[in-house]
Design an enzyme around this catalytic site. Structure first.
Site, PDB file in Angstrom:
ATOM      1  N   ASP A   5     -13.780  38.406 -11.399  1.00 34.80           N
ATOM      2  CA  ASP A   5     -13.421  38.355  -9.984  1.00 34.80           C
ATOM      3  C   ASP A   5     -12.929  36.957  -9.622  1.00 34.80           C
ATOM      4  OD1 ASP A   5     -13.080  39.379  -7.443  1.00 34.80           O
ATOM      5  OD2 ASP A   5     -15.077  40.281  -7.381  1.00 34.80           O
TER       6      ASP A   5
ATOM      7  N   GLU B 216      -7.995  33.649  -9.324  1.00 31.83           N
ATOM      8  CA  GLU B 216      -6.686  33.083  -8.972  1.00 31.83           C
ATOM      9  C   GLU B 216      -6.572  31.573  -9.283  1.00 31.83           C
ATOM     10  OE1 GLU B 216      -7.565  36.748  -6.891  1.00 31.83           O
ATOM     11  OE2 GLU B 216      -8.593  34.827  -6.805  1.00 31.83           O
TER      12      GLU B 216
ATOM     13  N   ASP C 186      -9.124  43.160  -2.772  1.00 28.88           N
ATOM     14  CA  ASP C 186      -9.936  43.632  -1.646  1.00 28.88           C
ATOM     15  C   ASP C 186      -9.050  44.191  -0.540  1.00 28.88           C
ATOM     16  OD1 ASP C 186     -12.011  42.685  -3.139  1.00 28.88           O
ATOM     17  OD2 ASP C 186     -12.336  40.887  -1.950  1.00 28.88           O
TER      18      ASP C 186
END
Length: 864
Positions: free
Chosen positions: A487, A490, A556
């Site tokens: 998760d 980035e 998300d």
């Protein structure tokens, strides 16, 4: 050898000479060097630099590719470099490059004078702003750039900014309907078709809509209450001519509202708890003055800009060492992608179970909770292969620490074994920002394993990559963990800007962090064992990351019809960049709370999304603060989900064989229509349908309250409705039945599809009996691929292929000799062959057959 050319003025550049080396041609210009390097028979790399190519490491083209043969032809007007399938021509009068196929037909040209290299610096380090524009014919369609939420499918003239943030994955790669691919070889922020005409905006009184509303959202620091206040901005601008204009919104940071109105008409309209900072769209404007309004989150500082569409494609990167790009020529997308992967790394096989269903939610609270959930799936005959543990399993050990809380997960090896005994596999959420005050975090701090002044591990350091894997191995992998969920890689959100990494200034590497995280785990696990295939679910990606066994999901996202539609477009533009495995949170991450379990309107959306998810490369559900198990939504939803699950599992022989084509031949499973029907403009423009594998046209229903759906059937040898067996001619739009329990599916004439038994998990029953569906209309070929399921022995030739060939003229089916073998392969089996019609071979169930064949590995030819 060095050749001197007569000095010619080329847009301010004087061509002084060229030098042909073994792997490239360097052309000396008055203000720099232009390097042309053939990478393969159909790919060439272009660099332009002042003094040197720069000192950035090569992160993308890591395969040991052999330089292809090429020739250099010099003439008074041009210099040509010719490889087997691609030619590059330098126009000595204009300085521009053109690209042609082997016959000399030009498919791509630079714009004259559009090669730009402007000196600058970043954090005291020299850099350049690099820019290149290309001519784009009026009838060109452009796809790719990764996963974006702006809803744009054809990217011609669309402005985008490539950054890595939640719900957005930046891949600087495009594929054109003209048959070429273009890879912009930069690691930092990149603007695509930049819109440089800024509009002055004035902030108005704060909007009363949603004022002072607070919402709980997932962040890397846990659940937080974030203000949803919004502000209104107004402005005006003038354009000189009627025409199509690109409009680009930049909020400056993540937001929750993107709303742009021009002259009273919304042109950008999106809401979610998280939204990327930027969005672009195209509008038609009359010459004259125009009024704009922007609604956004109150702490955003929006900028709005515009650009007149001009039949060009532009890439610009503000922090670079050299101008650098690669052109691939197919003309098919498969050829382009296969060439790209051969140079940057091919895609490994996932374990067979990864192509089954993934049960995921936010979140399971204990090992017992996980085990009991799988037991309930088994009791209800709901097929499942993977169950996922989301965050906070670490308890009070510290945020993101990859260790189990002893209270709720007291015996990790024990509950994971229970899952394995139930024939399920375990995936776990892992993070790249472990609490620095935790025991593990303190060790990392002491060894300088974090990017300075940040909470993010510095995977650019190879020692960090090794230590991170060792942490996962001891705490997770040795306990039986099967798969990883990375998760916020980035890193969230665009966090390398202004930082210093182990290998240099973060702005140079702003898009590449997810590549490093995946490399750490893939190489760590591969070095540990070859008995378990690496399977990584990750939220971000970069060029070349496909070689590390990754699946991406779209982050998300919200649970609305509009968001659902945007995911289809986002996924298709992602997979055409060469990264084949992708999925979403079925039903959306942010959902309507407790009402979702009884709200029939939401359940209709969930059902349609679930149907579409069945035909994603990876089939996975997820939701924030949600119990996503099918039975939570009532019997009707559960039954509809079971139908889709059974269909997915019956199709596993087809899906797994298509996965082999991805690995072996550079194919793509989720295929935008341009990949197979580039000559059919109506097909190319169809943005909400695609091919699943090379045979199944998938047309998900994207609107509520419908029982019929329009599907465009491309020009071909005909199509069969999967559910009825009815045949249709291609080149037409048909209205097909779409009841709530079915997704529109059509199979291309000239296809062969193997279907297995109804099973509860991959490998539950022997594949000793398969139904072989033949869809007549054209010659057909299908290679049935099988292997040991979950190790890397296939890399050593331990697999089998059985080829099926349909001859339309002779009306014969030939089953070839079995190629290769592996431990446990079937020595004899039954193939139930059916030629699909309206009377047989349709739908998800087994029905009438034409021939029952005993196959023992030797060639069989049968006449129909």
């Amino acid at each position: 050898m060095i050749f001197n050319l007569f000095p010619l003025l080329c847009q301010g550049q004087v061509v002084k000479g060229f030098k042909q080396l073994s792997d490239r041609v360097n052309i000396t210009l008055s203000d720099g060097t232009l390097s042309i390097a053939p990478l393969s028979d159909n790919a060439v790399r272009i660099k332009f630099y002042k003094v040197s190519e720069g000192n950035l490491p090569e992160l993308v083209f890591t395969s040991a590719a052999v330089t292809p043969e090429f020739r250099v032809v010099d003439s008074p007007s041009k210099l040509e470099i010719k490889a087997k399938h691609i030619r590059v021509s330098l126009d000595k009068q204009t300085g521009k490059l053109s690209y042609a196929d082997k016959t000399g037909k030009v498919f791509l040209s630079e714009k004259a004078g559009a090669r730009k290299l402007t000196a600058d610096s970043i954090q005291g380090e020299p850099c350049f702003t690099v820019e290149q524009s290309f001519e784009s014919p009026a009838d060109e369609y452009i796809f790719g750039l990764g996963q974006f939420q702006d809803g744009q499918y054809n990217l011609k003239n669309v402005a985008r900014q490539l950054t890595q943030v939640n719900t957005q994955i930046a891949i600087p790669f495009i594929y054109s309907s003209k048959g070429y691919g273009l890879l912009w070889h930069q690691y930092g922020l990149t603007d695509f078709n930049p819109a440089d005409n800024l509009i002055a905006l004035e902030k108005q009184e704060q909007s009363t809509t949603d004022n002072n509303q607070l919402a709980e959202v997932t962040t890397t620091s846990g659940t937080q209450r974030v203000s949803q206040n919004q502000s209104l901005y107004q402005g005006k601008f003038n354009v000189a001519t009627d025409g199509e204009y690109s409009v680009f919104l930049n909020l400056g940071d993540m937001g929750n509202r993107q709303y742009v109105v021009i002259d009273g008409k919304p042109c950008i309209d999106q809401s979610n708890m998280w939204l990327p900072p930027t969005a672009g769209t195209l509008v038609h404007l009359k010459a004259g003055e125009h009024q704009v309004q922007i609604l956004c989150k109150s702490n955003n500082t929006p900028k709005l800009s515009w650009r007149l569409s001009d039949n060009s494609t532009t890439f610009r990167s503000p922090v670079a060492k050299a101008l650098d790009y690669v052109v691939f020529y197919g003309p098919s997308a498969d050829s382009v992608i296969a060439s790209y992967r051969n140079l940057s790394g091919n895609v490994p096989m996932f374990p067979q179970w990864a192509y089954g269903f993934w049960q995921c939610r936010e979140r399971y609270s204990s090992g017992t909770h996980l085990v009991e959930t799988i037991k309930e799936f088994r009791n209800r005959n709901l097929p499942v292969d993977v169950i996922v543990q989301d965050w906070q399993y670490w308890g009070n050990r510290g945020w993101g620490v990859p260790q189990f809380d002893e209270k709720n997960y007291p015996n990790p090896a024990g509950f994971i074994k229970e899952l394995h005994d139930l024939n399920a596999h375990f995936n776990i959420s892992i993070w790249s920002n472990p609490d620095k005050n935790s025991a593990i975090g303190k060790e990392y701090v002491a060894k300088n394993r974090f990017i300075a002044n940040t909470k993010w591990l510095d995977y650019f350091n190879p020692e960090t990559r090794k230590e991170y894997w060792n942490t996962l191995k001891v705490n997770m992998f040795d306990n039986g963990v099967d798969s990883w969920w990375m998760d916020a890689v980035e890193p969230e959100n665009d966090a390398l800007k202004g930082e210093k990494t182990f290998i240099g200034t973060g702005d140079f590497y702003r898009l590449t962090y997810p590549l490093m995280v995946s490399q750490a785990v893939y190489e760590g696990q591969r070095n540990t064992t070859s008995d378990k295939r690496v399977c990584i679910l990750t939220r971000s990606a970069f060029l070349g990351q496909q070689k590390y066994g990754i699946i991406n999901w779209s982050g998300d996202i919200g649970g609305t019809w509009d968001t659902y539609k945007r995911q289809i477009v986002a996924g298709l533009n992602y997979t055409i960049t060469g990264l084949p495995y992708w999925t979403t949170d079925i039903g959306g991450f942010f959902r309507p709370g407790r009402s979702q379990y009884t709200d029939e309107k939401y359940q209709e959306l969930l059902t349609r999304w679930y149907q579409w998810g069945t035909f994603n490369p990876i089939f996975r559900i997820h939701g924030y603060m949600t119990e996503t198990e099918p039975w939570k939504y009532g019997q009707k939803v559960e039954d509809n989900m079971r139908k889709m699950l059974n269909l997915r599992y019956r199709l596993l022989p087809y899906i797994y064989s298509e996965a082999w084509q991805v690995t072996k031949n550079g194919s793509t499973m989720m295929r935008p229509m341009v990949m197979d029907f580039n000559g059919d403009t109506a097909a190319v423009k169809s943005q909400y349908q695609y091919m699943f594998g090379k045979s199944v046209l998938t047309a998900p229903v994207t609107e509520p309250d419908v029982t019929q759906w329009n599907v465009y059937l491309p020009k071909s040898a005909g199509w069969y409705n999967f559910w009825t067996g009815k045949h249709f001619n291609g080149g037409q739009t048909v209205k097909t039945d779409a009841p709530l329990d079915k997704i529109p599916l059509f199979v291309k004439g000239g296809s062969i599809i193997p279907m297995g038994k109804i099973i509860q998990y991959a490998g539950e029953k022997s594949a000793d009996t398969l139904e072989i569906r033949v869809y007549k209309g054209a010659d057909a070929k299908f290679d049935l691929y099988e292997d040991e399921g979950d190790n890397y022995n296939y890399e050593k030739g331990k697999y089998s292929i059985i080829s099926f060939n349909w001859n339309e003229k002779a009306q014969t089916l030939t089953i070839g000799d079995k190629q290769e073998n592996y431990q446990g392969d079937l020595k004899k089996r039954i193939f139930n062959v059916v030629l699909v019609t309206e009377n047989k071979g349709f739908g998800a169930d087994t029905n009438l057959i034409d021939k029952k064949v005993l196959y023992i590995g030797s060639l069989i030819k049968m006449k129909f």
